[in-house]
Design a protein around this motif. Structure first.
Motif, PDB file in Angstrom:
ATOM      1  N   ALA A 174      -9.410   2.598  10.214  1.00  0.00           N
ATOM      2  CA  ALA A 174      -8.120   2.205  10.769  1.00  0.00           C
ATOM      3  C   ALA A 174      -7.965   0.686  10.831  1.00  0.00           C
ATOM      4  CB  ALA A 174      -7.954   2.807  12.166  1.00  0.00           C
ATOM      5  N   VAL A 175      -9.038  -0.025  11.140  1.00  0.00           N
ATOM      6  CA  VAL A 175      -8.960  -1.485  11.240  1.00  0.00           C
ATOM      7  C   VAL A 175      -8.651  -2.115   9.887  1.00  0.00           C
ATOM      8  CG1 VAL A 175     -10.346  -3.552  11.656  1.00  0.00           C
ATOM      9  CG2 VAL A 175     -10.413  -1.670  13.286  1.00  0.00           C
ATOM     10  N   ALA A 176      -9.200  -1.556   8.818  1.00  0.00           N
ATOM     11  CA  ALA A 176      -8.998  -2.133   7.488  1.00  0.00           C
ATOM     12  C   ALA A 176      -7.670  -1.728   6.855  1.00  0.00           C
ATOM     13  CB  ALA A 176     -10.149  -1.730   6.561  1.00  0.00           C
ATOM     14  N   LEU A 177      -7.011  -0.707   7.370  1.00  0.00           N
ATOM     15  CA  LEU A 177      -5.802  -0.192   6.720  1.00  0.00           C
ATOM     16  C   LEU A 177      -4.648  -1.193   6.657  1.00  0.00           C
ATOM     17  CD1 LEU A 177      -5.484   3.566   7.786  1.00  0.00           C
ATOM     18  CD2 LEU A 177      -5.905   2.628   5.514  1.00  0.00           C
ATOM     19  N   PRO A 178      -4.292  -1.906   7.723  1.00  0.00           N
ATOM     20  CA  PRO A 178      -3.114  -2.788   7.623  1.00  0.00           C
ATOM     21  C   PRO A 178      -3.191  -3.797   6.495  1.00  0.00           C
ATOM     22  CG  PRO A 178      -3.763  -2.523   9.915  1.00  0.00           C
ATOM     23  CD  PRO A 178      -4.836  -1.890   9.095  1.00  0.00           C
ATOM     24  N   ILE A 179      -4.309  -4.511   6.391  1.00  0.00           N
ATOM     25  CA  ILE A 179      -4.389  -5.543   5.356  1.00  0.00           C
ATOM     26  C   ILE A 179      -4.538  -4.932   3.969  1.00  0.00           C
ATOM     27  CG2 ILE A 179      -6.896  -5.837   5.555  1.00  0.00           C
ATOM     28  CD1 ILE A 179      -6.393  -8.847   5.092  1.00  0.00           C
ATOM     29  N   THR A 180      -5.248  -3.804   3.852  1.00  0.00           N
ATOM     30  CA  THR A 180      -5.391  -3.180   2.540  1.00  0.00           C
ATOM     31  C   THR A 180      -4.067  -2.595   2.056  1.00  0.00           C
ATOM     32  OG1 THR A 180      -6.190  -1.175   3.653  1.00  0.00           O
ATOM     33  CG2 THR A 180      -7.841  -2.689   2.794  1.00  0.00           C
ATOM     34  N   ILE A 181      -3.268  -2.073   2.967  1.00  0.00           N
ATOM     35  CA  ILE A 181      -1.945  -1.572   2.577  1.00  0.00           C
ATOM     36  C   ILE A 181      -1.064  -2.712   2.084  1.00  0.00           C
ATOM     37  CG2 ILE A 181       0.184  -0.531   3.442  1.00  0.00           C
ATOM     38  CD1 ILE A 181      -1.504   1.178   5.300  1.00  0.00           C
ATOM     39  N   MET A 182      -1.087  -3.841   2.781  1.00  0.00           N
ATOM     40  CA  MET A 182      -0.284  -4.982   2.367  1.00  0.00           C
ATOM     41  C   MET A 182      -0.749  -5.527   1.023  1.00  0.00           C
ATOM     42  SD  MET A 182       2.063  -5.302   4.591  1.00  0.00           S
ATOM     43  CE  MET A 182       2.690  -6.883   4.026  1.00  0.00           C
ATOM     44  N   MET A 183      -2.068  -5.538   0.810  1.00  0.00           N
ATOM     45  CA  MET A 183      -2.584  -6.014  -0.479  1.00  0.00           C
ATOM     46  C   MET A 183      -2.144  -5.101  -1.614  1.00  0.00           C
ATOM     47  SD  MET A 183      -6.442  -7.092   0.717  1.00  0.00           S
ATOM     48  CE  MET A 183      -6.977  -7.330  -0.987  1.00  0.00           C
ATOM     49  N   LEU A 184      -2.290  -3.798  -1.426  1.00  0.00           N
ATOM     50  CA  LEU A 184      -1.962  -2.854  -2.498  1.00  0.00           C
ATOM     51  C   LEU A 184      -0.460  -2.727  -2.702  1.00  0.00           C
ATOM     52  CD1 LEU A 184      -4.573  -0.036  -1.800  1.00  0.00           C
ATOM     53  CD2 LEU A 184      -4.568  -1.682  -3.674  1.00  0.00           C
ATOM     54  N   ARG A 185       0.315  -2.984  -1.656  1.00  0.00           N
ATOM     55  CA  ARG A 185       1.772  -2.900  -1.795  1.00  0.00           C
ATOM     56  C   ARG A 185       2.271  -3.871  -2.856  1.00  0.00           C
ATOM     57  NH1 ARG A 185       5.517  -6.180   0.820  1.00  0.00           N
ATOM     58  NH2 ARG A 185       7.660  -5.421   0.701  1.00  0.00           N
ATOM     59  N   GLY A 186       1.710  -5.087  -2.884  1.00  0.00           N
ATOM     60  CA  GLY A 186       2.118  -6.052  -3.898  1.00  0.00           C
ATOM     61  C   GLY A 186       1.767  -5.607  -5.302  1.00  0.00           C
ATOM     62  N   PHE A 187       0.601  -4.988  -5.479  1.00  0.00           N
ATOM     63  CA  PHE A 187       0.212  -4.509  -6.804  1.00  0.00           C
ATOM     64  C   PHE A 187       1.104  -3.357  -7.254  1.00  0.00           C
ATOM     65  CE2 PHE A 187      -3.555  -6.914  -5.877  1.00  0.00           C
ATOM     66  CZ  PHE A 187      -4.047  -7.278  -7.120  1.00  0.00           C
ATOM     67  N   VAL A 188       1.394  -2.435  -6.348  1.00  0.00           N
ATOM     68  CA  VAL A 188       2.241  -1.296  -6.715  1.00  0.00           C
ATOM     69  C   VAL A 188       3.655  -1.764  -7.041  1.00  0.00           C
ATOM     70  CG1 VAL A 188       3.246   0.861  -5.889  1.00  0.00           C
ATOM     71  CG2 VAL A 188       0.874   0.312  -5.349  1.00  0.00           C
ATOM     72  N   ALA A 189       4.174  -2.702  -6.257  1.00  0.00           N
ATOM     73  CA  ALA A 189       5.535  -3.193  -6.502  1.00  0.00           C
ATOM     74  C   ALA A 189       5.645  -3.950  -7.817  1.00  0.00           C
ATOM     75  CB  ALA A 189       5.969  -4.091  -5.338  1.00  0.00           C
ATOM     76  N   SER A 190       4.545  -4.531  -8.287  1.00  0.00           N
ATOM     77  CA  SER A 190       4.589  -5.292  -9.541  1.00  0.00           C
ATOM     78  C   SER A 190       4.555  -4.404 -10.778  1.00  0.00           C
ATOM     79  CB  SER A 190       3.413  -6.278  -9.592  1.00  0.00           C
ATOM     80  OG  SER A 190       2.180  -5.590  -9.618  1.00  0.00           O
ATOM     81  N   VAL A 191       4.244  -3.125 -10.616  1.00  0.00           N
ATOM     82  CA  VAL A 191       4.220  -2.206 -11.765  1.00  0.00           C
ATOM     83  C   VAL A 191       5.659  -1.819 -12.106  1.00  0.00           C
ATOM     84  CG1 VAL A 191       3.433   0.039 -12.612  1.00  0.00           C
ATOM     85  CG2 VAL A 191       1.957  -1.335 -11.125  1.00  0.00           C
ATOM     86  N   PRO A 192       6.121  -2.041 -13.332  1.00  0.00           N
ATOM     87  CA  PRO A 192       7.506  -1.700 -13.688  1.00  0.00           C
ATOM     88  C   PRO A 192       7.777  -0.206 -13.542  1.00  0.00           C
ATOM     89  CG  PRO A 192       6.517  -3.139 -15.350  1.00  0.00           C
ATOM     90  CD  PRO A 192       5.401  -2.690 -14.454  1.00  0.00           C
ATOM     91  N   ARG A 193       8.901   0.121 -12.963  1.00  0.00           N
ATOM     92  CA  ARG A 193       9.276   1.529 -12.825  1.00  0.00           C
ATOM     93  C   ARG A 193       9.523   2.186 -14.186  1.00  0.00           C
ATOM     94  NH1 ARG A 193      11.184   3.264  -7.764  1.00  0.00           N
ATOM     95  NH2 ARG A 193      11.193   1.656  -6.140  1.00  0.00           N
ATOM     96  N   GLU A 194       9.870   1.358 -15.182  1.00  0.00           N
ATOM     97  CA  GLU A 194      10.173   1.909 -16.494  1.00  0.00           C
ATOM     98  C   GLU A 194       8.970   2.648 -17.094  1.00  0.00           C
ATOM     99  OE1 GLU A 194      10.862  -1.043 -15.469  1.00  0.00           O
ATOM    100  OE2 GLU A 194      13.066  -1.146 -15.499  1.00  0.00           O
ATOM    101  N   LEU A 195       7.759   2.175 -16.782  1.00  0.00           N
ATOM    102  CA  LEU A 195       6.563   2.857 -17.284  1.00  0.00           C
ATOM    103  C   LEU A 195       6.477   4.277 -16.734  1.00  0.00           C
ATOM    104  CD1 LEU A 195       3.896   0.000 -17.020  1.00  0.00           C
ATOM    105  CD2 LEU A 195       5.060   0.822 -19.080  1.00  0.00           C
ATOM    106  N   GLU A 196       6.716   4.426 -15.454  1.00  0.00           N
ATOM    107  CA  GLU A 196       6.657   5.748 -14.846  1.00  0.00           C
ATOM    108  C   GLU A 196       7.797   6.634 -15.355  1.00  0.00           C
ATOM    109  OE1 GLU A 196       6.465   5.310 -10.611  1.00  0.00           O
ATOM    110  OE2 GLU A 196       5.187   3.537 -10.753  1.00  0.00           O
ATOM    111  N   GLU A 197       8.980   6.037 -15.489  1.00  0.00           N
ATOM    112  CA  GLU A 197      10.117   6.822 -15.974  1.00  0.00           C
ATOM    113  C   GLU A 197       9.899   7.276 -17.416  1.00  0.00           C
ATOM    114  OE1 GLU A 197      13.363   4.216 -15.424  1.00  0.00           O
ATOM    115  OE2 GLU A 197      13.410   4.395 -13.221  1.00  0.00           O
ATOM    116  N   ALA A 198       9.321   6.398 -18.251  1.00  0.00           N
ATOM    117  CA  ALA A 198       9.061   6.779 -19.648  1.00  0.00           C
ATOM    118  C   ALA A 198       8.046   7.909 -19.716  1.00  0.00           C
ATOM    119  CB  ALA A 198       8.563   5.560 -20.433  1.00  0.00           C
ATOM    120  N   ALA A 199       7.006   7.838 -18.867  1.00  0.00           N
ATOM    121  CA  ALA A 199       6.014   8.913 -18.858  1.00  0.00           C
ATOM    122  C   ALA A 199       6.623  10.223 -18.373  1.00  0.00           C
ATOM    123  CB  ALA A 199       4.826   8.513 -17.969  1.00  0.00           C
ATOM    124  N   ALA A 200       7.504  10.147 -17.366  1.00  0.00           N
ATOM    125  CA  ALA A 200       8.161  11.362 -16.878  1.00  0.00           C
ATOM    126  C   ALA A 200       9.063  11.971 -17.945  1.00  0.00           C
ATOM    127  CB  ALA A 200       8.958  11.047 -15.611  1.00  0.00           C
TER     128      ALA A 200
END
Length: 304
Positions: A174-200
């Motif tokens: 639980a202690v590590a979750l806030p900062i790890t979520i914020m770190m991963l949020r930036g990586f996930v947001a940087s992935v273009p949605r078009e890649l996921e839409e093309a795969a779908a």
């Protein structure tokens, strides 16, 4: 005038190149000074671990050990600080708690980061602000309330959460979750949605999109978050001491260091040897995931 100007140009170039070399030399010297300032305490810890007791307390301080000895390491590895419990028991407990919190934190933080970065829901902004606020609150300030809540939950449910490793594993995650979520949020947001839409569009299922498209691109952030969670859980002392109490058979490695501080003196050789052994798993974990981090960054660049 033309010849004079032509002859002055090489001089300016030489002066400019000389100035660049001086600046680079200054930067290298400053970097070397910072490196030595940072590394010297670690070197002194390792050097002291190999010094005999007489040399550790000698007035003639030496930069390098005059005589190398392994007696401190032998005592740390083979003696029983607590009856029936030795270094290897402490190491096993630390590995269970640390690797368990890293694995659980990686899964939970990745799922939460995908939800925050990809979906729009009510109170989303407040949730992100709350994560940032929680990062600024040290765990030591919450330890009393966390302990009381765990005690109440234990009394109500009958599940033993205190005095064993399950309680501190939950807290570390639980202690590590806030900062790890914020770190991963930036990586996930940087992935273009078009890649996921093309795969779908090509017929990929949501799980395939997540595992084959999103996961490789987010891998560098996941590795960085795992490093943070590993170091936090591996070196933690206060929560482990509070939650484990007198359950000495469940103690982790940081707690074992306190047994070298006695009423009649401090065993600095054993402390430095134990601290050196405590540092090695962190270094090994970092070196192991560093290669994965570089390969993940390369893969992300190719896929993007």
């Amino acid at each position: 005038m033309t010849a004079t100007a032509a002859s002055a140009t090489p001089r300016r170039r030489r002066r400019a190149s000389a100035g660049v070399l001086v600046r680079k030399a200054g930067l290298y010297a400053a970097g070397a000074a910072v490196f030595l300032f940072s590394v010297f305490p670690v070197y002194w810890m390792v050097a002291t671990a190999f010094k005999p007791v007489g040399e550790i307390f000698s007035k003639d301080t030496r930069l390098f050990p005059g005589t190398l000895t392994l007696e401190h390491f032998d005592r740390v590895l083979n003696d029983e600080l607590i009856p029936g419990v030795n270094f290897w028991e402490f190491l096993l407990n630390s590995l269970i708690v640390t690797l368990g919190s890293v694995a659980a934190g990686a899964v939970l933080s990745l799922l939460a980061a995908v939800a925050v970065a990809r979906f729009r829901f009510r109170m989303r902004g407040a949730f992100i602000v709350l994560l940032m606020v929680i990062q600024m609150v040290p765990a030591e300030a919450l330890i009393i309330s966390i302990f009381i809540n765990f005690r109440r939950f234990q009394d109500a449910s009958g599940l033993q959460m205190l005095g064993n490793l399950s309680g501190i594993l939950i807290v570390y995650t639980a202690v590590a979750l806030p900062i790890t979520i914020m770190m991963l949020r930036g990586f996930v947001a940087s992935v273009p949605r078009e890649l996921e839409e093309a795969a779908a569009i090509d017929g990929a299922s949501p799980w395939t999109v997540f595992w084959r498209i999103l996961m490789p691109l987010v891998a560098p952030g996941l590795v960085a978050a795992s490093i943070f969670a590993f170091i936090t859980a591996w070196n933690e002392f206060i929560v482990a001491l509070t939650f484990l109490g007198r359950s000495t058979e469940e103690y982790t490695l940081p707690l074992s260091l306190s047994y070298y501080f006695g009423r009649f003196g401090t065993e600095w050789g054993a402390i430095m040897a134990a601290s050196t052994l405590l540092t090695l798993p962190v270094m090994a974990f970092f070196l192991f995931v560093q290669r994965r981090m570089v390969s993940g960054l390369t893969l992300g660049a190719v896929k993007g």
